[in-house]
Scaffold this motif. Sequence first.
Motif, mmCIF file in Angstrom:
data_model
loop_
_atom_site.group_PDB
_atom_site.id
_atom_site.type_symbol
_atom_site.label_atom_id
_atom_site.label_comp_id
_atom_site.label_asym_id
_atom_site.label_seq_id
_atom_site.Cartn_x
_atom_site.Cartn_y
_atom_site.Cartn_z
ATOM 1 N N UNK A 1 -3.553 3.934 -7.224
ATOM 2 C CA UNK A 1 -2.552 4.880 -6.720
ATOM 3 C C UNK A 1 -1.578 4.316 -5.718
ATOM 4 N N UNK A 2 -1.750 3.052 -5.342
ATOM 5 C CA UNK A 2 -0.765 2.462 -4.422
ATOM 6 C C UNK A 2 -0.175 1.197 -5.055
ATOM 7 N N UNK B 1 0.779 -1.240 0.000
ATOM 8 C CA UNK B 1 0.000 0.000 0.000
ATOM 9 C C UNK B 1 0.802 1.276 0.000
ATOM 10 N N UNK B 2 1.987 1.246 -0.590
ATOM 11 C CA UNK B 2 2.755 2.496 -0.659
ATOM 12 C C UNK B 2 2.310 3.293 -1.889
ATOM 13 N N UNK B 3 2.399 4.612 -1.821
ATOM 14 C CA UNK B 3 1.998 5.443 -2.968
ATOM 15 C C UNK B 3 2.793 5.054 -4.198
ATOM 16 N N UNK B 4 2.102 4.866 -5.315
ATOM 17 C CA UNK B 4 2.747 4.437 -6.559
ATOM 18 C C UNK B 4 3.286 5.653 -7.294
ATOM 19 N N UNK B 5 4.441 6.145 -6.827
ATOM 20 C CA UNK B 5 5.008 7.354 -7.431
ATOM 21 C C UNK B 5 6.521 7.220 -7.530
ATOM 22 N N UNK B 6 7.141 8.009 -8.399
ATOM 23 C CA UNK B 6 8.597 7.899 -8.561
ATOM 24 C C UNK B 6 9.320 8.091 -7.236
ATOM 25 N N UNK B 7 10.380 7.329 -7.050
ATOM 26 C CA UNK B 7 11.213 7.515 -5.856
ATOM 27 C C UNK B 7 10.829 6.624 -4.705
ATOM 28 N N UNK B 8 9.690 5.884 -4.846
ATOM 29 C CA UNK B 8 9.261 5.094 -3.702
ATOM 30 C C UNK B 8 10.231 3.949 -3.409
ATOM 31 N N UNK B 9 10.803 3.334 -4.474
ATOM 32 C CA UNK B 9 11.754 2.235 -4.283
ATOM 33 C C UNK B 9 12.967 2.729 -3.496
ATOM 34 N N UNK C 1 11.000 -6.943 -6.145
ATOM 35 C CA UNK C 1 9.823 -7.027 -7.015
ATOM 36 C C UNK C 1 8.891 -5.871 -6.683
ATOM 37 N N UNK C 2 8.470 -5.171 -7.699
ATOM 38 C CA UNK C 2 7.438 -4.166 -7.467
ATOM 39 C C UNK C 2 6.271 -4.487 -8.385
ATOM 40 N N UNK C 3 5.110 -4.717 -7.796
ATOM 41 C CA UNK C 3 3.945 -5.040 -8.615
ATOM 42 C C UNK C 3 3.376 -3.779 -9.254
ATOM 43 N N UNK C 4 2.638 -4.018 -10.306
ATOM 44 C CA UNK C 4 1.946 -2.893 -10.923
ATOM 45 C C UNK C 4 0.947 -2.341 -9.914
ATOM 46 N N UNK C 5 0.894 -1.032 -9.830
ATOM 47 C CA UNK C 5 0.060 -0.404 -8.817
ATOM 48 C C UNK C 5 -1.416 -0.432 -9.147
ATOM 49 N N UNK C 6 -2.247 -0.313 -8.114
ATOM 50 C CA UNK C 6 -3.695 -0.221 -8.287
ATOM 51 C C UNK C 6 -4.187 0.904 -7.394
ATOM 52 N N UNK D 1 4.538 6.094 4.011
ATOM 53 C CA UNK D 1 3.077 5.928 3.960
ATOM 54 C C UNK D 1 2.685 4.526 3.545
ATOM 55 N N UNK D 2 3.339 3.518 4.141
ATOM 56 C CA UNK D 2 3.019 2.132 3.815
ATOM 57 C C UNK D 2 1.842 1.654 4.646
ATOM 58 N N UNK D 3 0.988 0.834 4.055
ATOM 59 C CA UNK D 3 -0.150 0.304 4.807
ATOM 60 C C UNK D 3 0.342 -0.743 5.789
ATOM 61 N N UNK D 4 1.235 -1.655 5.315
ATOM 62 C CA UNK D 4 1.731 -2.698 6.218
ATOM 63 C C UNK D 4 3.157 -3.090 5.842
#
Lengths: 408, 408
Positions: B303-304, B270-278, B296-301, B331-334
């Motif tokens: 916005x997260x 549940x992290x925001x799917x935006x540049x720089x998050x990795x 691994x980063x999954x395709x976001x849904x 801003x991670x959910x878990x």
Amino acid sequence: MALIVQKYGGTSVGTPERIKNVAKRVARFKAQGHDVVVVVSAMSGETNRLISLAKEIQANPDPRELDVIISTGEQVTIGLLAMALKESGIDARSYTGGQVKILTDSAFTKARIQSIDDENMRADLNAGRVVIVAGFQGVDAEGNITTLGRGGSDTTGVALAAALHADECQIYTDVDGVYTTDPRVVPEARKLKTITFEEMLEMASLGSKVLQIRSVEFAGKYNVKLRVLSSFQEDGEGTLITFEEDSNMEKPVVSGIAFNRDEARINVTGVPDKPGIAYQILGPVADANIDVDMIIQNVGQEGTTDFSFTVPKNDLPRTIKVLESVQDHIAARSISGDDKICKISIVGVGMRSHVGVASTMFRTLAEEGINIQMISTSEIKISVIVDEKYLELAVRVLHKAFGLDQVV
Amino acid sequence: MALIVQKYGGTSVGTPERIKNVAKRVARFKAQGHDVVVVVSAMSGETNRLISLAKEIQANPDPRELDVIISTGEQVTIGLLAMALKESGIDARSYTGGQVKILTDSAFTKARIQSIDDENMRADLNAGRVVIVAGFQGVDAEGNITTLGRGGSDTTGVALAAALHADECQIYTDVDGVYTTDPRVVPEARKLKTITFEEMLEMASLGSKVLQIRSVEFAGKYNVKLRVLSSFQEDGEGTLITFEEDSNMEKPVVSGIAFNRDEARINVTGVPDKPGIAYQILGPVADANIDVDMIIQNVGQEGTTDFSFTVPKNDLPRTIKVLESVQDHIAARSISGDDKICKISIVGVGMRSHVGVASTMFRTLAEEGINIQMISTSEIKISVIVDEKYLELAVRVLHKAFGLDQVV
């Protein structure tokens, strides 16, 4: 504010706990504002373990490679002590002999120190660091690792103190000083506050194992103030080894009694009493690399004489073999050995100015029915060889006869 | 008449008896007219013993001093092996890393070799001597002792082979070559006669512990012919690591299967799917000096996105802690971790020219009901993360599915 070199032997660094205690002691000196250089031996038992390992490969280990192996014992200790100091917040840096560098000749397993480069150590001391140096080892001009022989860590300590012009070289060991004799034999033995270098040399060479003899010679040569202390006591001033004879009028004539159970006696009887006979007997022994200690030649009778000398107990069988191989050549009537003997020596610079010391010694032994087999004297010592079974008795009665059990 | 560098690991020199056996093998090569340089590790268990000793003093040992301590392990072995060779009448000389000298950077406990001075070794080889070098160690420009990290002796061997332009670098170990997979898991595993450098790199990095990965990289970089052999077999040609892909048409697409039980998986959901998050997630992990493997980063849904990666199992608690400290910021959910996973990889240069390898792998696992948690691919390998309990089953069925149990 002084520069102190401290040397800790194998027992003093025998476990991680003891290494931490050494660090605490070093920290106390550092807290007093002193600069400290520490020399350490291998953890007790480690050098023997490494030698055994080597002997499993080669009965007579190659000397160069043996030095490569046994020098690792001290290398481990320097690292551990540096860590212990850092753990207590004191900056420290370890040095192998080669890193210092302590330049030696190339006589592997018994190398002699030729020079010491103090540049790196000075820089560390100036930066407030404790300098930790591996005892017992050096490096020759070709970069080969060398060791200084058993007990060589004392020599390293004294040599570093000389090179750095240290104010004092402290030798920490498992005894708290130099005693009038071994307290295990004479419970009344007293700790000496001071002992002269000459006396210490005689005590050391006669089997008092507190200090390695070469380190004492070294200290004498370079005027290093040497002190023997216990690493297991918080305080205590140990024994100071002085250059001047004590001016105290009350100082006893005899300072201490040393003894040695590790020698054996050889008798060569009925050899022609003519020039060169001593060389003909001892030449082959020296060629076999056997150390000869006391040598006695009796006045000849009827053109022949008897010749006696002592060798390390371990070398007795080999010595007999060597002599038997030349028995015809030297025309000896008999060659025999006895390893049930011991050597007892009284040592003291006071002997120089006092007469009657020898007669007191001989009378004391005679009163106990102890037969003297050989006698040898120097300016400040008298040594006798007696039956091994009398060792404790002889040391005890001599200790009393010379008043060594009285507090001065 | 060739120049051969042989490296013997800790098990191969684990006892005096085994050291004598190594000497016998070296003697055989010498008798064939070859020049031999031998690199040895510490006797098995010795490095761990020294590290434990250090940890009794400092929980996190000072890196410089740790290197001083652990480098002694190899130093003992070189002396012992030199003695064993001399005992069999072969002239030999031992070298520490500093004596060679093997110059490294100053990254204690994980130093990198910068240059090797071959002058002394050449002189010894020309004089007919076997040269014995301590693996795993070097010296930095200031003369400090450094070590190359675990398994660094392989790197020393390859680096020496490169510096001396040796004809072959032979790595002796307790296995007789590189296998299609671990024979303890799949009894049908076959020894490979050859494997390419690229494949070996993947196999090594994926947990096949035959060769240290840095040594393989090094060999590839300097074109060193590398061979893995058993030190417990008289004969046997081991596995040759080649630069060319095998031209054999029949060569299977997959060369081997590697696996690794030492990783744990981290999920950040549940992290925001935006540049720089990795970078925001992995930056703090890298700062904590934790190695990250698969990412691994999954395709976001909506916005997260969910983010997963693997770390060494030991570092799992620390990684979780690091991430929890930045959880609000990212801003991670878990944030969760799972250490009951394993990684299985199929490796082979043949994948480049063959399609359908991935689907065969996934189908094979699916048929056994093994769920794939993560997938990562490179040009010549496919790795999957599955539940730890399926490890043996997965490796066995994949080994069969890719025909690795068939003699070629």
